[in-house]
Enzyme design. Structure first.
Site, PDB file in Angstrom:
ATOM      1  N   ASP A  42       0.787  -1.252  -0.046  1.00  0.00           N
ATOM      2  CA  ASP A  42       0.112   0.141   0.078  1.00  0.00           C
ATOM      3  C   ASP A  42       0.633   1.276  -0.077  1.00  0.00           C
ATOM      4  OD1 ASP A  42       0.960  -0.086   2.499  1.00  0.00           O
ATOM      5  OD2 ASP A  42      -0.885  -0.027   3.537  1.00  0.00           O
ATOM      6  N   HIS A 250      25.472   5.062 -17.721  1.00  0.00           N
ATOM      7  CA  HIS A 250      24.021   4.975 -16.913  1.00  0.00           C
ATOM      8  C   HIS A 250      24.221   4.515 -15.528  1.00  0.00           C
ATOM      9  CE1 HIS A 250      21.435   5.726 -20.714  1.00  0.00           C
ATOM     10  NE2 HIS A 250      22.289   7.063 -20.526  1.00  0.00           N
ATOM     11  N   ASP A 267      26.803  13.095 -12.436  1.00  0.00           N
ATOM     12  CA  ASP A 267      25.646  13.859 -13.268  1.00  0.00           C
ATOM     13  C   ASP A 267      24.345  13.683 -12.577  1.00  0.00           C
ATOM     14  OD1 ASP A 267      23.770  14.036 -15.325  1.00  0.00           O
ATOM     15  OD2 ASP A 267      24.591  12.512 -16.761  1.00  0.00           O
ATOM     16  N   ASP A 278      20.230  19.788 -15.676  1.00  0.00           N
ATOM     17  CA  ASP A 278      20.881  18.414 -16.051  1.00  0.00           C
ATOM     18  C   ASP A 278      22.337  19.021 -16.138  1.00  0.00           C
ATOM     19  OD1 ASP A 278      21.855  15.985 -16.915  1.00  0.00           O
ATOM     20  OD2 ASP A 278      20.553  16.111 -18.750  1.00  0.00           O
ATOM     21  N   HIS A 357      28.271   8.404 -27.279  1.00  0.00           N
ATOM     22  CA  HIS A 357      26.891   8.921 -27.116  1.00  0.00           C
ATOM     23  C   HIS A 357      26.980  10.244 -27.790  1.00  0.00           C
ATOM     24  CE1 HIS A 357      28.291  12.026 -24.061  1.00  0.00           C
ATOM     25  NE2 HIS A 357      28.888  10.795 -23.287  1.00  0.00           N
ATOM     26  N   HIS A 361      20.696  17.109 -25.798  1.00  0.00           N
ATOM     27  CA  HIS A 361      19.371  16.655 -25.917  1.00  0.00           C
ATOM     28  C   HIS A 361      18.505  18.002 -25.554  1.00  0.00           C
ATOM     29  CE1 HIS A 361      18.943  16.095 -21.653  1.00  0.00           C
ATOM     30  NE2 HIS A 361      20.182  15.535 -21.833  1.00  0.00           N
ATOM     31  N   HIS A 368      14.881  14.557 -21.017  1.00  0.00           N
ATOM     32  CA  HIS A 368      14.969  14.659 -22.324  1.00  0.00           C
ATOM     33  C   HIS A 368      13.778  15.002 -22.978  1.00  0.00           C
ATOM     34  CE1 HIS A 368      18.495  11.257 -22.499  1.00  0.00           C
ATOM     35  NE2 HIS A 368      18.518  12.285 -21.796  1.00  0.00           N
ATOM     36  N   GLU A 392      26.950  18.032 -23.758  1.00  0.00           N
ATOM     37  CA  GLU A 392      27.759  17.028 -23.161  1.00  0.00           C
ATOM     38  C   GLU A 392      28.515  16.254 -23.504  1.00  0.00           C
ATOM     39  OE1 GLU A 392      24.916  14.123 -21.398  1.00  0.00           O
ATOM     40  OE2 GLU A 392      23.233  15.036 -22.141  1.00  0.00           O
ATOM     41  N   TYR A 396      35.660   8.014 -22.136  1.00  0.00           N
ATOM     42  CA  TYR A 396      35.346   7.041 -21.242  1.00  0.00           C
ATOM     43  C   TYR A 396      36.614   6.017 -21.818  1.00  0.00           C
ATOM     44  CZ  TYR A 396      31.117   9.303 -20.961  1.00  0.00           C
ATOM     45  OH  TYR A 396      29.996  10.499 -21.057  1.00  0.00           O
ATOM     46  N   ARG A 413      32.828  13.495 -18.315  1.00  0.00           N
ATOM     47  CA  ARG A 413      31.917  14.027 -18.962  1.00  0.00           C
ATOM     48  C   ARG A 413      31.670  15.484 -18.325  1.00  0.00           C
ATOM     49  NH1 ARG A 413      28.352  10.354 -18.709  1.00  0.00           N
ATOM     50  NH2 ARG A 413      26.958  10.765 -17.099  1.00  0.00           N
ATOM     51  N   GLU A 415      28.903  18.515 -18.591  1.00  0.00           N
ATOM     52  CA  GLU A 415      27.397  18.836 -19.014  1.00  0.00           C
ATOM     53  C   GLU A 415      27.229  20.176 -18.812  1.00  0.00           C
ATOM     54  OE1 GLU A 415      23.307  16.714 -19.652  1.00  0.00           O
ATOM     55  OE2 GLU A 415      24.572  16.173 -18.059  1.00  0.00           O
TER      56      GLU A 415
END
Length: 445
Positions: A42, A250, A267, A278, A357, A361, A368, A392, A396, A413, A415
């Protein structure tokens, strides 16, 4: 600024509804909000409204549906916005909190009419009757598809009495995506505030990180800063990735120990009144970049600068990516990781070992965000003032035979959130330290 408690912004929501009905030209639109979701037994997940519904209403309660009727100027039939929502129920409010109810929905949010959600099945078929077109997101929710199909069948069953059902169904998201792509001044204010909060959280993380701490401890610093300044939630699951974890795009386990000599990639952004920020920053756990880390960081930073320089009106969507990729590929060649000419590496795709990548975006109510990246002819969308996007690039480096060992497990990275302006662009996340000098200074404080 609280988006749902100001007359100005309720006026803006009303203007959005009118703008959508003008784009519809004729017909009826049905836009439900998101349902509540059970986490276990619940217990519910924290409720989050549907972005399309909220964009048009500013209404945050579950069990709500917006119906828009475009009207007909030639017949002097005015456009109409109708909300279906939960009834005012003082007993339920004791348990679950405040509800507006239909009467307050009209007075507080500017709808033309509002009804109990319990009347939905009774009223909607009547509203569908004799409408030429239905705007609805067919296929986005199976349960709603069943309901809408049932209502249409009820109307079709009246054909012998002269009542007609809409003979054309269009995806209302197509119209809304184009509207949402351009951020109004009020939206820009909210997004700047969201960006400022997130930037403050990144700075706080830089000051709190130490070797031996856990990734989740640093994630907690973000949550502290988000909520302390009024954001309602993280905009997405934060990535707090130390060392080799940063090479998983991710990664979100956030449960490893932070080691002296490693980089930490974070990130993370927040959601303020529905609007996301972001930001990604990468910095050394011990406060000082090593020589190899400096080399890769400088490359990614230069790639981001090249990309941001292409965020201007009349540039097309892919130009920032192309600019970043050009810098990165040359760097990979200079480091000896990729062999051959730049054109050969680009054509073969060998660079994807280190950069797999794209460079950004759209950003807004969704991380996104809504909006097409190509036009109807298949060409990249031209950037225009009012659009908000991320920039971004990254690098890697997993252990590999073609890479010297001192580069292994470096994941970087960088961004930022960028608004297209009339004469270029504005980096709204500029408060998050980004240069190596800025980062090392903040971390020494």
């Amino acid at each position: 600024m609280n988006l749902t408690n100001t007359e100005f912004n309720h006026t803006e929501f009303k203007q959005r509804r009118l703008a959508l009905m003008q784009r519809m030209d004729a017909g009826i639109a049905i836009i439900p909000t998101a349902p509540e979701a059970i986490r276990n037994r619940d217990s519910h997940y924290p409720y989050r409204f549907d972005s399309y519904f909220y964009y048009l209403t500013g209404f945050k309660e579950p069990e709500s549906v917006l119906v828009l009727i475009a009207g007909d100027v030639s017949k002097s039939i005015a456009p109409q916005s109708i909300l279906f929502c939960r009834d005012k129920d003082m007993e339920r409010e004791v348990w679950d909190g405040f509800r507006y109810g239909p009467a307050a929905a009209v007075s507080e949010f500017g709808f033309d009419e509002a009804y109990s959600i319990l009347q939905l099945d009774e009223i909607v078929p009547k509203l569908l009757a004799n409408q030429s077109k239905l705007f609805y997101s067919l296929g986005s929710d199976a349960d709603w598809d069943v309901s809408v199909t049932g209502w249409l069948n009820q109307v079709k069953a009246q054909a012998r009495t002269g009542v007609s059902a809409p003979d054309d169904i269009a995806d209302v998201r197509k119209l809304l995506d184009e509207m949402r792509l351009f951020k109004s001044p009020a939206e820009q204010v909210l997004m700047r505030r969201s960006a400022t909060i997130a930037a403050s959280a990144h700075k706080r993380a830089m000051q709190k990180v130490r070797a031996g701490k856990m990734e989740y401890e640093i994630e907690a610093e973000f949550l502290h800063e988000f909520y302390r300044f009024g954001a309602q939630a993280p905009a997405y699951t934060s990535i707090v990735a130390g060392g080799a974890n940063a090479c998983t795009l991710h990664y979100n386990a956030n449960n490893a120990s932070l080691n002296d000599g490693d980089l930490l990639l974070i990130d993370a952004g927040c959601e303020l009144d529905g609007y996301a920020s972001d930001i990604t920053r990468t910095f050394p756990v011990n406060g000082k970049f090593s020589a190899a880390q400096k080399d890769v960081y400088e490359l990614v930073l230069a790639a981001q600068a090249a990309a941001i320089s292409k965020v201007t009106p009349q540039s097309h969507w892919n130009q920032p990516h192309e600019a970043a990729l050009d810098v990165l590929v040359q760097g990979f060649i200079d480091f000896g990781w990729c062999k051959g000419s730049k054109d050969a590496v680009l054509e073969s795709g060998a660079y994807r070992q280190f950069y797999m990548h794209r460079t950004g975006h759209w950003l807004g109510l969704d991380v996104h965000d809504a909006g097409e990246y190509k036009d109807k002819a298949g060409n990249w969308r031209v950037l225009e003032p009012g659009m908000m996007l991320t920039v971004e690039p990254g690098c890697y480096v997993r252990p590999a035979d073609n890479v010297p060992e001192h580069f292994w497990n470096i994941g970087i990275r960088i961004e930022d959130d960028v608004l297209v302006t009339a004469d270029g662009c504005d980096i709204i996340t500029i408060d998050a330290p980004k240069t190596m000098a800025e980062i090392e200074t903040v971390m020494a404080q």
